[in-house]
Design a protein around this motif. Sequence first.
Motif, mmCIF file in Angstrom:
data_model
loop_
_atom_site.group_PDB
_atom_site.id
_atom_site.type_symbol
_atom_site.label_atom_id
_atom_site.label_comp_id
_atom_site.label_asym_id
_atom_site.label_seq_id
_atom_site.Cartn_x
_atom_site.Cartn_y
_atom_site.Cartn_z
ATOM 1 N N LEU B 19 0.843 -1.206 0.000
ATOM 2 C CA LEU B 19 0.000 0.000 0.000
ATOM 3 C C LEU B 19 0.872 1.248 0.000
ATOM 4 O O LEU B 19 0.584 2.228 -0.680
ATOM 5 N N ILE B 20 1.963 1.200 0.788
ATOM 6 C CA ILE B 20 2.858 2.358 0.819
ATOM 7 C C ILE B 20 3.491 2.547 -0.558
ATOM 8 O O ILE B 20 3.547 3.659 -1.090
ATOM 9 N N ILE B 23 1.574 4.423 -3.349
ATOM 10 C CA ILE B 23 1.399 5.878 -3.436
ATOM 11 C C ILE B 23 2.689 6.641 -3.215
ATOM 12 O O ILE B 23 2.684 7.857 -3.169
ATOM 13 N N VAL B 24 3.817 5.928 -3.070
ATOM 14 C CA VAL B 24 5.066 6.654 -2.860
ATOM 15 C C VAL B 24 5.385 7.420 -4.142
ATOM 16 O O VAL B 24 5.142 6.943 -5.250
ATOM 17 N N PRO B 25 5.845 8.674 -4.019
ATOM 18 C CA PRO B 25 6.066 9.452 -5.244
ATOM 19 C C PRO B 25 7.205 8.886 -6.087
ATOM 20 O O PRO B 25 8.243 8.496 -5.572
ATOM 21 N N LEU B 26 6.978 8.840 -7.392
ATOM 22 C CA LEU B 26 7.989 8.377 -8.338
ATOM 23 C C LEU B 26 8.305 9.526 -9.287
ATOM 24 O O LEU B 26 7.523 10.460 -9.414
ATOM 25 N N ARG B 31 5.989 7.198 -13.521
ATOM 26 C CA ARG B 31 4.694 7.130 -12.845
ATOM 27 C C ARG B 31 3.682 6.212 -13.514
ATOM 28 O O ARG B 31 3.037 5.418 -12.831
ATOM 29 N N PRO B 32 3.525 6.290 -14.836
ATOM 30 C CA PRO B 32 2.525 5.401 -15.439
ATOM 31 C C PRO B 32 2.914 3.933 -15.367
ATOM 32 O O PRO B 32 2.072 3.060 -15.519
ATOM 33 N N ARG B 34 4.091 2.253 -12.786
ATOM 34 C CA ARG B 34 4.095 1.694 -11.432
ATOM 35 C C ARG B 34 3.379 0.342 -11.406
ATOM 36 O O ARG B 34 2.210 0.245 -11.787
ATOM 37 N N LYS B 69 -6.616 5.776 -3.787
ATOM 38 C CA LYS B 69 -6.463 6.409 -5.096
ATOM 39 C C LYS B 69 -7.678 6.371 -6.006
ATOM 40 O O LYS B 69 -7.679 7.019 -7.032
#
Lengths: 345, 159
Positions: B19-20, B23-26, B31-32, B34, B69
């Motif tokens: 879960l972490i 949503i951890v920023p990349l 990003r797409p 993930r 999300k």
Amino acid sequence: MVTLSSDSRPIIGRGPPLGARLFFLAIVSIALMVLDHRGGYLDTTRSWLQTAASPLYAVIQAPFQAWNWLTGSFADRSRLRSENSELTDELRTARVKLLRFDALAEENRRLRAIRNASQGIGERTLIAEIVRIDVDPFRHRARINKGSEDGVFKNQPVLDAFGIVGQVTSVDRIGAEIILISDNEHAIPVQVNRNGIRTIAVGTGDIHRLSLPFLTIESDVKAGDLLVSSGLDGVFPAGYPVATITKVNRGPAETFAIVEAKPLAQLDRSREVLLLWFDPSKEKPAGNLAAEASAPTATSPAGNDAAATNSPPAAASTPASQDAPTARAPTRSPPPQPSVQAPGQ
Amino acid sequence: MAEGRSSGLRITVTVILALILAIVPLPEVLRPARPQLLLLLVIYWSLSSPRLAGLMFAWLCGLAIDVIKGPIFGQHAIAFAVVAYLTHKNQLRLRIFPIYQQTLWVFGLLAIYEFLVFWIDGIIGSPVTTWLRWLPVVTSAVLWPVLVAVLDTWNRSRR
């Protein structure tokens, strides 16, 4: 195979059959989706669950906060000094601008007093920080660190130092989710600052681009025009900068021009945003003013008025205030030209 | 039942971690891409301890994704439940597959998942039509053998 473990007995004969369980869960999911999407009955539940998820957000924030603290405490002197001088310069120019603004605001107030219309200027603001969370790569949503404990409410306008950023979509106790104006589900009513033409700016899903689909080819807009919020939706206050027009493409065979604009707010960069409290009931005179202001130049914008008023204010604006319909009626403008159909709803 | 408790703990830990990571920023470029780590975990635990990780578990994991999300509740939950159903239905076959064949299956399951999410997006009127949205199917499938190797090693060392 590798995934064999001791607990390898199949689950046959334990509890209801698999298909029945899937059926049950599917029914529950569909019920949830209908309740959430059609009725919005689950706002409180959502806010509770998101509050429950806040430890996750805190865990993700921790390294960034630690890094900020470290860089902040070990910043060297020269950098601080240069930063300080930059800020002083910025403040000086801002003060000069503010002087002019004061004069204009004073003049504005006088004119409004003459017109017997008061616009709420005494708005309350609160600074919030955008939390570093990736919500969805294809939707322009973000989380901020202020929630219902600070009085944040749904559909509250969010700004930064350069313009309108978006609005709040859901609130929980210690945070809120905002939708940016560039999200393709968002639309904001705007007017061209130069001549008061009103229209709607729709997000495109590209963070540097808004689209204005309801401007006819005859409408008087050109690249470089400033778009400000018109305040007709009762969500955003009137008169805040939204975007500048970057491209106007008039196909002679088309009814509507292809107009694109670039958001002024630094949607991809700003970490700090401003939450705004204002009284939408005081915005009504502004809407009327806008309508009248656009009337004198209204030979071509008539179609736009019709377009702007006919089209539903999309996802952006819940028709919250009862004032909106009165403010929207293009009282003095001539009837729309026959060539202008109502845009695709 | 000590066995059950320890794998229960393992399931909880991996789910929280996933879960972490969800949503951890990349960086913007990644990003797409993930991967759907939580979905892979649901498939893995459905295969390796099916009595603990049933359909309800999968559904709750999906609901957690919805909370952090999703645009609406129930969207990812139903997709997770369907994937878990297919996994449970075919678990005896899936468990004896060699890893490449298993990966192909997982690829198919991920595609079904993405399709369901895409479909529901379309129904609620906010479709994301870019091809990039199918990228997680590929990245997640690539991740599957790695995940199986890591978790199997962990499970075996703990047993």
